[in-house]
Design a protein around this motif. Structure first.
Motif, PDB file in Angstrom:
ATOM      1  N   MET A 100      65.853  12.971 -40.307  1.00  0.00           N
ATOM      2  CA  MET A 100      65.650  14.409 -40.414  1.00  0.00           C
ATOM      3  C   MET A 100      65.186  14.777 -41.830  1.00  0.00           C
ATOM      4  N   CYS A 101      65.862  14.231 -42.838  1.00  0.00           N
ATOM      5  CA  CYS A 101      65.515  14.537 -44.228  1.00  0.00           C
ATOM      6  C   CYS A 101      64.111  14.057 -44.583  1.00  0.00           C
ATOM      7  N   PHE A 102      63.774  12.832 -44.188  1.00  0.00           N
ATOM      8  CA  PHE A 102      62.435  12.309 -44.467  1.00  0.00           C
ATOM      9  C   PHE A 102      61.372  13.126 -43.738  1.00  0.00           C
ATOM     10  N   ASN A 103      61.640  13.512 -42.494  1.00  0.00           N
ATOM     11  CA  ASN A 103      60.692  14.332 -41.747  1.00  0.00           C
ATOM     12  C   ASN A 103      60.497  15.701 -42.379  1.00  0.00           C
ATOM     13  N   VAL A 145      73.749  20.347 -42.333  1.00  0.00           N
ATOM     14  CA  VAL A 145      72.993  20.720 -41.141  1.00  0.00           C
ATOM     15  C   VAL A 145      73.785  20.239 -39.944  1.00  0.00           C
ATOM     16  N   ALA A 146      73.981  21.120 -38.975  1.00  0.00           N
ATOM     17  CA  ALA A 146      74.625  20.749 -37.715  1.00  0.00           C
ATOM     18  C   ALA A 146      73.767  21.306 -36.587  1.00  0.00           C
ATOM     19  N   VAL A 147      73.528  20.474 -35.572  1.00  0.00           N
ATOM     20  CA  VAL A 147      72.685  20.862 -34.443  1.00  0.00           C
ATOM     21  C   VAL A 147      73.434  20.572 -33.157  1.00  0.00           C
ATOM     22  N   HIS A 148      73.373  21.502 -32.229  1.00  0.00           N
ATOM     23  CA  HIS A 148      73.995  21.319 -30.918  1.00  0.00           C
ATOM     24  C   HIS A 148      73.364  20.084 -30.256  1.00  0.00           C
ATOM     25  N   PRO A 149      74.166  19.242 -29.600  1.00  0.00           N
ATOM     26  CA  PRO A 149      73.630  18.013 -28.999  1.00  0.00           C
ATOM     27  C   PRO A 149      72.449  18.240 -28.053  1.00  0.00           C
ATOM     28  N   TYR A 150      72.434  19.332 -27.336  1.00  0.00           N
ATOM     29  CA  TYR A 150      71.329  19.608 -26.408  1.00  0.00           C
ATOM     30  C   TYR A 150      70.007  19.820 -27.146  1.00  0.00           C
ATOM     31  N   HIS A 151      70.071  20.230 -28.408  1.00  0.00           N
ATOM     32  CA  HIS A 151      68.860  20.549 -29.169  1.00  0.00           C
ATOM     33  C   HIS A 151      68.496  19.471 -30.186  1.00  0.00           C
ATOM     34  N   ARG A 152      69.180  18.339 -30.131  1.00  0.00           N
ATOM     35  CA  ARG A 152      68.842  17.232 -31.032  1.00  0.00           C
ATOM     36  C   ARG A 152      67.580  16.528 -30.540  1.00  0.00           C
ATOM     37  N   ASN A 153      66.936  15.835 -31.445  1.00  0.00           N
ATOM     38  CA  ASN A 153      65.684  15.130 -31.166  1.00  0.00           C
ATOM     39  C   ASN A 153      64.579  16.084 -30.722  1.00  0.00           C
ATOM     40  N   LYS A 154      64.711  17.344 -31.125  1.00  0.00           N
ATOM     41  CA  LYS A 154      63.680  18.353 -30.856  1.00  0.00           C
ATOM     42  C   LYS A 154      63.238  18.999 -32.170  1.00  0.00           C
ATOM     43  N   HIS A 155      63.545  18.339 -33.283  1.00  0.00           N
ATOM     44  CA  HIS A 155      63.164  18.753 -34.639  1.00  0.00           C
ATOM     45  C   HIS A 155      63.839  20.043 -35.098  1.00  0.00           C
ATOM     46  N   THR A 156      64.970  20.384 -34.496  1.00  0.00           N
ATOM     47  CA  THR A 156      65.714  21.571 -34.916  1.00  0.00           C
ATOM     48  C   THR A 156      66.229  21.398 -36.343  1.00  0.00           C
ATOM     49  N   GLY A 157      66.867  20.268 -36.636  1.00  0.00           N
ATOM     50  CA  GLY A 157      67.384  20.007 -37.979  1.00  0.00           C
ATOM     51  C   GLY A 157      66.268  19.933 -39.005  1.00  0.00           C
TER      52      GLY A 157
END
Length: 185
Positions: A125-128, A85-97
């Motif tokens: 992310m995995c636990f969530n 899983v890779a997420v753009h930094p701007y979209h991290r901590n927004k539950h994208t992953g």
């Protein structure tokens, strides 16, 4: 945010689309993605996507110039071969992953992945997403690594004692009722 398979968003030739996804993973994977997983992704063909246990999902958001890629998730062999899983930094901590992993579990039925024990963001992310830690082993770089599985696939609760991590790659069965991992809230 919209999550879709690559076939749901066909906009150009396969090789061009795949090259842009591989570039996205290399740019935003924060050096946490194994070279083997990157290699498997870069060699992916449309025929591979038809095989059981293989899935390529993307997360997009509406931007000024149309839909923009915000994250990617690739799974091969139900995660036993590759799970990234890779997420753009701007979209991290927004539950994208988390949304991408949850969609993978829903799509595949079960999922397995390995995460280095010092990679707290990926573990969260995995636990969530509902994955459960079932074993502790040495990862490809020699770091202690948690083996995580979807609940319906977590029947074998193997856990390698922390003292033995450096000595063996094979999980050792835990005692029934032994605490394996707490889900961080």
């Amino acid at each position: 945010m919209q999550i879709s398979s690559l076939y749901d968003t066909e906009t150009g030739p396969w090789n061009r689309q795949l090259a842009s996804l591989v570039q996205f993973v290399r740019q935003y994977g924060e050096r946490q993605i194994t070279s083997d997983s990157c290699r498997r992704l870069s060699r992916l063909t449309p025929e591979h996507l038809c095989q059981p246990g293989v899935s390529l999902l993307i997360a997009t958001v509406r931007g000024q110039n149309g839909r923009q890629l915000s994250g990617i998730s690739f799974v091969s062999g139900y995660g036993m071969e590759s799970c990234l899983v890779a997420v753009h930094p701007y979209h991290r901590n927004k539950h994208t992953g988390t949304a991408l992993l949850t969609a993978q579990i829903f799509r595949l039925g079960n999922l397995e992945c390995s995460v280095a024990s010092d990679n707290l963001a990926s573990l969260k992310m995995c636990f969530n997403a509902g994955l459960i830690a079932v074993a502790l082993k040495n990862g490809p770089t020699g770091k202690p690594t948690l083996l995580l599985r979807s609940p319906q696939n977590a029947g074998s609760n193997n856990l390698l004692p922390v003292d033995d991590v450096a000595q063996s790659d094979q999980p050792i069965t835990s005692q029934e009722g032994e605490l394996l991992c707490r889900n961080p809230s």
